[in-house]
Write a protein that holds these residues in place. Structure first.
Motif, PDB file in Angstrom:
ATOM      1  N   PHE A 228      16.903  64.332  76.737  1.00  0.00           N
ATOM      2  CA  PHE A 228      16.327  65.621  76.047  1.00  0.00           C
ATOM      3  C   PHE A 228      17.422  66.918  76.562  1.00  0.00           C
ATOM      4  O   PHE A 228      17.909  66.864  77.917  1.00  0.00           O
ATOM      5  N   ASN A 229      17.845  67.581  75.582  1.00  0.00           N
ATOM      6  CA  ASN A 229      18.690  68.675  75.979  1.00  0.00           C
ATOM      7  C   ASN A 229      20.141  68.179  76.285  1.00  0.00           C
ATOM      8  O   ASN A 229      20.845  68.683  77.103  1.00  0.00           O
ATOM      9  N   THR A 230      20.510  67.029  75.625  1.00  0.00           N
ATOM     10  CA  THR A 230      21.847  66.519  75.773  1.00  0.00           C
ATOM     11  C   THR A 230      22.251  66.172  74.328  1.00  0.00           C
ATOM     12  O   THR A 230      21.400  66.280  73.360  1.00  0.00           O
ATOM     13  N   PRO A 231      23.372  65.729  74.041  1.00  0.00           N
ATOM     14  CA  PRO A 231      24.064  65.459  72.768  1.00  0.00           C
ATOM     15  C   PRO A 231      23.262  64.159  72.139  1.00  0.00           C
ATOM     16  O   PRO A 231      23.422  63.906  71.285  1.00  0.00           O
ATOM     17  N   GLU A 232      22.776  63.423  72.942  1.00  0.00           N
ATOM     18  CA  GLU A 232      22.004  62.189  72.693  1.00  0.00           C
ATOM     19  C   GLU A 232      20.670  62.425  72.391  1.00  0.00           C
ATOM     20  O   GLU A 232      19.865  61.600  71.807  1.00  0.00           O
ATOM     21  N   GLU A 233      20.139  63.674  72.286  1.00  0.00           N
ATOM     22  CA  GLU A 233      18.740  63.881  72.135  1.00  0.00           C
ATOM     23  C   GLU A 233      18.354  63.503  70.582  1.00  0.00           C
ATOM     24  O   GLU A 233      17.520  62.744  70.365  1.00  0.00           O
ATOM     25  N   GLN A 234      19.124  64.032  69.520  1.00  0.00           N
ATOM     26  CA  GLN A 234      18.923  63.744  68.010  1.00  0.00           C
ATOM     27  C   GLN A 234      18.807  62.359  67.826  1.00  0.00           C
ATOM     28  O   GLN A 234      18.001  61.733  67.290  1.00  0.00           O
ATOM     29  N   SER A 235      19.738  61.505  68.398  1.00  0.00           N
ATOM     30  CA  SER A 235      19.840  60.138  68.101  1.00  0.00           C
ATOM     31  C   SER A 235      18.583  59.442  68.579  1.00  0.00           C
ATOM     32  O   SER A 235      17.935  58.617  67.837  1.00  0.00           O
ATOM     33  N   PHE A 236      18.203  59.726  69.787  1.00  0.00           N
ATOM     34  CA  PHE A 236      17.025  59.347  70.232  1.00  0.00           C
ATOM     35  C   PHE A 236      15.733  59.637  69.495  1.00  0.00           C
ATOM     36  O   PHE A 236      14.917  58.715  69.189  1.00  0.00           O
ATOM     37  N   ILE A 237      15.626  60.907  68.910  1.00  0.00           N
ATOM     38  CA  ILE A 237      14.460  61.340  68.220  1.00  0.00           C
ATOM     39  C   ILE A 237      14.425  60.341  66.680  1.00  0.00           C
ATOM     40  O   ILE A 237      13.395  59.960  66.286  1.00  0.00           O
ATOM     41  N   ASP A 238      15.655  60.378  66.250  1.00  0.00           N
ATOM     42  CA  ASP A 238      15.859  59.772  64.762  1.00  0.00           C
ATOM     43  C   ASP A 238      15.376  58.224  64.938  1.00  0.00           C
ATOM     44  O   ASP A 238      14.736  57.779  64.230  1.00  0.00           O
ATOM     45  N   THR A 239      15.629  57.578  66.271  1.00  0.00           N
ATOM     46  CA  THR A 239      15.233  56.257  66.517  1.00  0.00           C
ATOM     47  C   THR A 239      13.694  56.138  66.852  1.00  0.00           C
ATOM     48  O   THR A 239      12.981  55.216  66.351  1.00  0.00           O
TER      49      THR A 239
END
Length: 359
Positions: A228-239
């Motif tokens: 959360f609050n990193t560039p990886e957040e959206q990918s995690f949420i999408d999954t």
């Protein structure tokens, strides 16, 4: 003020406002009253007076990302939290709280829908300020209850129990949208308030409640706690977001927790969820006809609401009483106000017969 945050939920379709509200352009992006600002823009404008602009977040469906950016260019991309699928208000609020806690563990959050009308803005902003002060000293899930002005059947109700003072009380029960007879009883009791769907709490308090009452959602988000609050957040949420339970915050948490409080307020509030609610607050002529951003002439007609998508067109209404007449793009709706709950049925059948051409 640096610890105060605002989360605006703006991902709904608003299907009860069809044909104006469409899958591609829902009601929160529409300027219903010709003010030059959509419902979403008005909501952001309102909160920006008491919340640091960088602390305002919009949670919306991914398909509306471009619309949000177009209408709110002042927001950074990181202030627009994108849901890959719709999962109701509990996952939406949990997502925002996880994101904000990763930025500021001491955050206090006001959560509000994007489609409400507030007529007394100063009173509203004062109430939000008092709500923040209340949760400063109370580990509370605070909801705003609106003093009812009529026996409304379109809103849920909250019952207060044991006032702390004139403004705050413990919540006793939640009641879903009542019949007219029950709504009259609730209003006359003096104990019941309209459920506004506006909440104030610490990020830590709401996330503790999610962990207690919606452990599957909490466990799912905990898998990506460091994202959360990193560039990886959206990918995690999408999954992972699609695996969250589809449940409202009221059903999932507010009706179960024992630290739920209500702030009793009265600031000219309306939930613009239906044509009927829009009619109630719209300017009317001597025969109680309302024409929204529309040229209209009425003959032997009363209690109607008319709205045309093309402002240059003239509507001439004769002999109708208690009707919704709404035209937008390729759809004309003529429906009795008393039957507006069937609009969802109309849209479903139009989609079944013509696919997405009129949705």
């Amino acid at each position: 003020m640096k610890d105060n945050y605002c989360v605006i939920m703006g991902g709904g379709i608003g299907s009860r406002f069809w044909p104006f509200s469409r899958e591609s352009y829902p009601k929160q992006f529409i300027d219903f009253f010709g003010t030059g600002r959509s419902l979403l823009q008005q909501t952001v404008d309102r909160f920006a007076k008491i919340i640091p602009p960088e602390n305002i977040y919009i949670v919306t469906n991914k398909k509306y990302a471009a619309l949000v950016k177009e209408q709110l260019p002042q927001l950074a991309d990181g202030q627009i939290l994108l849901e890959p699928v719709r999962r109701n208000t509990a996952p939406c609020i949990a997502y925002a709280a996880y994101h904000i806690r990763a930025i500021n563990p001491d955050a206090k959050i006001v959560v509000a829908p994007s489609d409400h009308l507030i007529l007394k803005e100063n009173e509203f902003l004062t109430a939000i300020g008092k709500g923040f002060e209340f949760i400063d000293s109370n580990d509370a899930l605070l909801t705003l209850g609106i003093k009812p002005s009529r026996p409304e059947t379109g809103y849920g109700y909250i019952q207060r129990s044991g006032n702390i003072d004139d403004s705050f009380s413990k919540v006793k029960t939640f009641t879903e949208k009542p019949t007219l007879e029950l709504a009259k009883v609730l209003m006359n009791s003096g104990e019941f308030y309209w459920n506004s769907g506006i909440f104030i709490w610490k990020a830590s308090t709401i996330l503790n409640a999610v962990k207690q009452f919606l452990p599957d959602i909490s466990a799912r988000f905990d898998l990506g706690l460091d994202k959360f609050n990193t560039p990886e957040e959206q990918s995690f949420i999408d999954t992972h977001y699609a695996y969250c339970e589809n449940i409202s915050i009221d059903y999932g948490i507010m009706e179960n927790a024992d630290n739920v409080y209500m702030q009793c307020v009265d600031f000219g509030w309306a939930d613009l969820g239906t044509w009927g609610s829009l009619y109630d607050i719209a300017p009317k002529d001597a025969a109680n006809n309302a024409a929204l951003k529309t040229r209209a002439m009425f003959f032997e007609a009363e209690n109607n609401i008319v709205s045309l998508g093309d402002k240059s067109r003239l509507a001439v209404i004769q002999g109708l009483k208690d009707y919704i007449i709404a035209e937008n793009d390729n759809v004309l709706l003529i429906c009795r106000k008393d039957d507006e709950q069937r609009i969802k049925q109309f849209t479903a059948e139009a989609q079944l017969k013509y696919n997405d051409e009129y949705i």
